[in-house]
Design an enzyme around this catalytic site. Structure first.
Site, mmCIF file in Angstrom:
data_model
loop_
_atom_site.group_PDB
_atom_site.id
_atom_site.type_symbol
_atom_site.label_atom_id
_atom_site.label_comp_id
_atom_site.label_asym_id
_atom_site.label_seq_id
_atom_site.Cartn_x
_atom_site.Cartn_y
_atom_site.Cartn_z
ATOM 1 N N ASP A 187 11.439 18.731 -21.376
ATOM 2 C CA ASP A 187 11.449 17.088 -21.200
ATOM 3 C C ASP A 187 12.029 16.432 -20.877
ATOM 4 O O ASP A 187 12.729 17.041 -19.819
ATOM 5 C CB ASP A 187 11.900 16.870 -23.050
ATOM 6 C CG ASP A 187 11.662 15.919 -23.991
ATOM 7 O OD1 ASP A 187 10.833 15.197 -23.018
ATOM 8 O OD2 ASP A 187 12.189 15.553 -24.944
ATOM 9 N N ILE A 245 7.424 -6.471 -0.205
ATOM 10 C CA ILE A 245 8.337 -7.331 -1.128
ATOM 11 C C ILE A 245 9.723 -6.943 -0.348
ATOM 12 O O ILE A 245 10.585 -7.426 -0.839
ATOM 13 C CB ILE A 245 8.131 -7.801 -2.535
ATOM 14 C CG1 ILE A 245 8.468 -6.180 -3.011
ATOM 15 C CG2 ILE A 245 6.971 -7.833 -2.274
ATOM 16 C CD1 ILE A 245 8.513 -6.527 -4.796
ATOM 17 N N ASP A 272 7.745 -3.143 -21.469
ATOM 18 C CA ASP A 272 8.878 -3.224 -23.117
ATOM 19 C C ASP A 272 9.827 -2.555 -23.094
ATOM 20 O O ASP A 272 10.932 -1.921 -23.714
ATOM 21 C CB ASP A 272 8.121 -3.303 -23.876
ATOM 22 C CG ASP A 272 6.991 -1.662 -23.825
ATOM 23 O OD1 ASP A 272 7.181 -1.102 -22.501
ATOM 24 O OD2 ASP A 272 6.906 -0.894 -24.943
ATOM 25 N N TYR A 300 13.938 3.243 -14.044
ATOM 26 C CA TYR A 300 12.868 2.834 -13.898
ATOM 27 C C TYR A 300 13.133 1.888 -14.704
ATOM 28 O O TYR A 300 13.191 0.655 -14.100
ATOM 29 C CB TYR A 300 11.289 2.820 -14.268
ATOM 30 C CG TYR A 300 10.287 2.396 -14.747
ATOM 31 C CD1 TYR A 300 10.023 1.490 -13.629
ATOM 32 C CD2 TYR A 300 9.719 1.833 -15.989
ATOM 33 C CE1 TYR A 300 8.604 0.581 -13.896
ATOM 34 C CE2 TYR A 300 8.569 1.415 -15.722
ATOM 35 C CZ TYR A 300 8.310 0.621 -14.906
ATOM 36 O OH TYR A 300 7.464 -0.268 -15.476
ATOM 37 N N PRO A 327 0.103 18.846 -19.110
ATOM 38 C CA PRO A 327 1.513 19.343 -20.097
ATOM 39 C C PRO A 327 1.936 17.946 -21.289
ATOM 40 O O PRO A 327 1.521 17.241 -20.575
ATOM 41 C CB PRO A 327 1.925 18.974 -18.468
ATOM 42 C CG PRO A 327 0.965 17.933 -17.762
ATOM 43 C CD PRO A 327 -0.299 18.682 -18.396
ATOM 44 N N VAL A 328 2.761 18.633 -22.052
ATOM 45 C CA VAL A 328 3.304 17.863 -22.494
ATOM 46 C C VAL A 328 4.576 17.699 -22.667
ATOM 47 O O VAL A 328 5.252 18.768 -23.350
ATOM 48 C CB VAL A 328 2.507 17.685 -24.388
ATOM 49 C CG1 VAL A 328 3.506 17.425 -25.966
ATOM 50 C CG2 VAL A 328 0.682 17.605 -24.237
ATOM 51 N N HIS A 367 14.889 10.884 -22.074
ATOM 52 C CA HIS A 367 13.188 10.831 -22.611
ATOM 53 C C HIS A 367 12.559 9.669 -24.066
ATOM 54 O O HIS A 367 13.620 9.805 -24.754
ATOM 55 C CB HIS A 367 12.354 11.602 -22.786
ATOM 56 C CG HIS A 367 10.641 11.800 -23.608
ATOM 57 N ND1 HIS A 367 9.816 13.370 -23.537
ATOM 58 C CD2 HIS A 367 10.160 10.762 -23.177
ATOM 59 C CE1 HIS A 367 9.084 12.185 -23.748
ATOM 60 N NE2 HIS A 367 8.488 10.574 -23.274
ATOM 61 N N LYS A 414 13.882 -2.617 -13.969
ATOM 62 C CA LYS A 414 12.803 -3.362 -14.405
ATOM 63 C C LYS A 414 14.098 -5.048 -14.637
ATOM 64 O O LYS A 414 13.290 -5.961 -14.843
ATOM 65 C CB LYS A 414 12.157 -3.091 -14.817
ATOM 66 C CG LYS A 414 11.044 -2.808 -14.072
ATOM 67 C CD LYS A 414 10.104 -3.412 -13.729
ATOM 68 C CE LYS A 414 9.094 -4.435 -14.073
ATOM 69 N NZ LYS A 414 8.259 -4.983 -13.037
ATOM 70 N N PRO A 468 14.009 13.970 -18.999
ATOM 71 C CA PRO A 468 15.711 13.518 -18.800
ATOM 72 C C PRO A 468 15.706 12.418 -19.262
ATOM 73 O O PRO A 468 15.029 11.218 -19.120
ATOM 74 C CB PRO A 468 16.382 13.708 -17.836
ATOM 75 C CG PRO A 468 15.998 14.540 -17.032
ATOM 76 C CD PRO A 468 13.987 14.492 -17.382
ATOM 77 N N LEU A 512 0.620 -1.327 0.225
ATOM 78 C CA LEU A 512 0.045 -0.301 -0.007
ATOM 79 C C LEU A 512 0.855 1.399 0.042
ATOM 80 O O LEU A 512 0.660 2.163 0.733
ATOM 81 C CB LEU A 512 -1.529 -0.234 1.045
ATOM 82 C CG LEU A 512 -2.562 -1.249 1.136
ATOM 83 C CD1 LEU A 512 -3.292 -1.156 1.998
ATOM 84 C CD2 LEU A 512 -2.218 -0.960 -0.025
#
Ligand code: NAD
Ligand code: TYD
Length: 358
Positions: free
Chosen positions: A292, A68, A138, A162, A217-218, A296, A166, A294, A43
């Site tokens: 942008d 975990i 992916d 990230y 935001p884009v 990306h 993974k 960093p 949680l």
């Protein structure tokens, strides 16, 4: 301990209070009344038991509040519930957070996965009777240019903390197959969307901002491309692969639905405007190009021919239909959105579990 007996399997689903995990838990609880489903979730900010209130009284569902990354907590759950299988989704999952705080990602995604692998290895004697299903992304394959697709044998080339965490987890899972014969299966999926997604990810963030009249935001020029998959199609693929994929195998899962971020945000503006009877495009002036991200990644795209050839799986919900359903869900769950934005849900469930354990 007695409670686990009488069920054909006792499946530990980690991260079941999160976005994808909640859809996977619901699917397994409903489709397989002869399985005990133990939802193991710490949680964190992303875990919300409001996602699963409909299952609270299901006879084959249990919730365990646990981390975990804490080996003892994982071991206790394995012993208490005589865990026969794992479907592992618990993770820190947001790229922007990983840029701000990589340590939390290594702790949960790498160490947490290792703890689950150790407990599975130590408690399962007959490898043919168990399954360790690892849900991955992916993004471990890196970033594509304008052409090409990720296949299962694409080289790993993660670029964000990230995706690196993974990738580390995926390598450990494969190592436990080769070294200890643990019956693992890995899936690498593209971007999911649908109900219950935390509004930090692009689609729910844009919907939430549209509903609140805020800027949209884009990052950069909005030309980065993602492949989008309806979350329940992902849950169906996990169910299928959990039951049928060979030990040691891995499968790519995707929506066959690539879109640039700017095209997607414009589409969301149109669908929300239509829903509220506004002139199409009326909300587009809220689009704001911001700095942008960093590193990306430019483009992700999945070749799904292996899972189709082996099992006939393909995505069933076209993007526009899925987005309409997603918008409908968020419009009808403004309280859910407000709770997750304010953090109120965390207070409630944390107090609940603290007082239970104390
Ligand atoms: P999410 O952030 O919505 O949910 C993650 C869940 O894991 C939360 O319930 C959280 O409380 C729990 N959790 C986090 N740290 C934990 C810990 N230390 N111990 C126990 N539980 C913990 O994530 P999601 O988007 O549902 O993603 C689920 C999985 O699918 C992740 O492994 C992610 O890498 C993978 N994945 C996600 C996508 C996507 O588009 N969201 C795509 C491909 C793969
Ligand atoms: P996100 O939903 O964070 O998923 P991921 O980075 O794992 O693919 O972001 C999807 C795309 O949208 C990604 O290219 C970054 C971009 N993006 C924005 O342009 N604005 C935003 O506010 C967010 C959160 C993402």
């Amino acid at each position: 301990m007695m409670e686990a007996s009488g069920f054909k399997r006792s499946i530990l689903i980690t991260g079941g209070a999160g976005f994808i995990g909640s859809h996977v838990v619901r699917r397994f609880v409903k489709q397989y009344p002869h399985y005990l489903v133990v939802n193991f979730d710490a949680l964190t900010y992303a875990g919300n038991l409001e996602n699963l209130t409909d299952l609270e009284h299901a006879p084959n569902y249990r919730f365990v509040c646990g981390d975990i990354a804490n080996l003892q907590e994982v071991r206790s759950a394995f012993e208490a519930w005589r865990i026969s299988d794992v479907v592992h989704l618990a993770a820190e999952s947001h790229v922007d957070r990983s840029i701000a705080d990589p340590t939390a990602f290594v702790r949960t995604n790498v160490m947490g996965t290792l703890n689950l692998l150790l407990c599975a290895r130590d408690s399962w004697n007959d490898s043919t009777a168990h399954r360790f299903f690892h849900v991955s992304t992916d993004e471990v394959f890196g970033s594509l240019g304008q052409e090409g697709y990720f296949i299962e044998s694409s080289p790993y080339d993660p670029r964000s903390p990230y995706s690196a965490s993974k990738a580390g987890a995926d390598h450990l899972v494969r190592a436990f197959f080769h070294t200890y014969g643990l019956p693992i299966v890995i899936s690498n999926c593209s971007n999911n969307y649908g109900p219950n997604q935390f509004p930090e990810k692009l689609i729910p963030l844009i919907i939430n901002n549209l509903l609140e009249g805020r800027d949209l935001p884009v990052y950069g020029k909005g030309l980065n491309v993602r492949d989008w998959l309806w979350v329940m199609d992902h849950a169906a693929a996990i169910d299928l692969l959990f039951h049928r994929a060979a030990p040691g195998s891995s499968y790519n899962i995707g929506g066959n639905c690539e879109m640039s971020n700017i095209a997607l945000v414009r589409l969301l503006c149109r669908l929300v405007d239509e829903k509220f009877g506004k002139t199409p495009g009326a909300s587009e002036h809220k689009i704001t190009f911001v700095a942008d991200r960093p590193g990306h990644d430019h483009r992700y795209a999945i070749d799904t021919s292996k899972i189709f050839a082996d099992f006939g799986w393909k995505p069933t919900v076209p993007l526009e239909e899925g987005l309409r359903q997603t918008i409908e869900w968020y419009v009808n769950h403004r309280d859910w959105l407000q709770n997750v934005c304010s953090g109120a849900y965390r207070e409630y469930y944390r107090n609940h579990y603290d007082s239970k354990s104390g």
